[in-house]
Design an enzyme around this catalytic site. Structure first.
Site, PDB file in Angstrom:
ATOM      1  N   GLY A 103      51.811  43.149  37.879  1.00  0.00           N
ATOM      2  CA  GLY A 103      50.741  43.168  38.866  1.00  0.00           C
ATOM      3  C   GLY A 103      49.384  43.197  38.185  1.00  0.00           C
ATOM      4  O   GLY A 103      48.355  43.080  38.829  1.00  0.00           O
ATOM      5  N   CYS A 104      49.399  43.367  36.871  1.00  0.00           N
ATOM      6  CA  CYS A 104      48.160  43.345  36.096  1.00  0.00           C
ATOM      7  C   CYS A 104      47.979  41.947  35.529  1.00  0.00           C
ATOM      8  O   CYS A 104      48.941  41.341  35.072  1.00  0.00           O
ATOM      9  CB  CYS A 104      48.236  44.338  34.934  1.00  0.00           C
ATOM     10  SG  CYS A 104      48.434  46.044  35.445  1.00  0.00           S
ATOM     11  N   GLN A 105      46.757  41.468  35.537  1.00  0.00           N
ATOM     12  CA  GLN A 105      46.469  40.161  34.945  1.00  0.00           C
ATOM     13  C   GLN A 105      46.637  40.252  33.425  1.00  0.00           C
ATOM     14  O   GLN A 105      47.162  39.356  32.790  1.00  0.00           O
ATOM     15  CB  GLN A 105      45.049  39.745  35.299  1.00  0.00           C
ATOM     16  CG  GLN A 105      44.685  38.368  34.802  1.00  0.00           C
ATOM     17  CD  GLN A 105      43.279  37.975  35.220  1.00  0.00           C
ATOM     18  OE1 GLN A 105      42.510  38.780  35.742  1.00  0.00           O
ATOM     19  NE2 GLN A 105      42.940  36.718  34.993  1.00  0.00           N
TER      20      GLN A 105
END
Length: 144
Positions: A56-58
């Site tokens: 969910g983190c870039q």
């Protein structure tokens, strides 16, 4: 930054709010975030595995729990300077706390320092994913 950990998550959040109040604009606040990230302890390369990855983190983020329901400790790192700073704040509030405290603590500092308005949507999503993972680890520790 204090050498000793704040006695409570609420106190840690209050200290974060007070620190960010010193800076008049977001350029300075981002620089402070980056500086906090640079102070994270070294993260062992062998822990950069899929099991500890926060999705969910870039950027790439790894979060490793240890301890038990009485005292959960977290190690984390990112390949992004600003995200490393966000990790430093998250760890100040949530690491070395009881699982019960972790589950009960809402990250009020995010709104209080204006982070919610100044993070890109992808960073906001990543921060939310990190917080969700920490709370999930705490909930699992409570059930254990």
């Amino acid at each position: 930054m204090n050498a000793t950990a704040p006695s409570s998550a609420a106190q840690a959040q209050q200290e974060i709010v007070e620190e960010f109040a010193f800076f008049s604009d977001w350029t300075e606040r981002y620089q402070y975030l980056i500086d906090l990230g640079k102070q994270l302890p070294a993260f062992p390369e062998e822990l950069k595995i899929e099991e500890y990855r926060v999705h969910g983190c870039q950027s790439m983020v790894w979060l490793v729990p240890s301890g038990d329901a009485d005292n959960l400790h977290f190690q984390a790192t990112s390949d992004s300077a600003i995200v490393s700073g966000l990790i430093a704040l998250v760890l100040r509030v949530y690491s070395d706390r009881s699982a019960r405290d972790i589950v009960a603590t809402e990250p009020r500092y995010i709104e209080a320092i204006g982070l919610a308005k100044h993070l890109s949507p992808t960073r906001s999503n990543g921060l939310a994913a990190m917080l969700a993972k920490i709370k999930a680890y705490a909930a699992a520790a409570l059930k254990a």
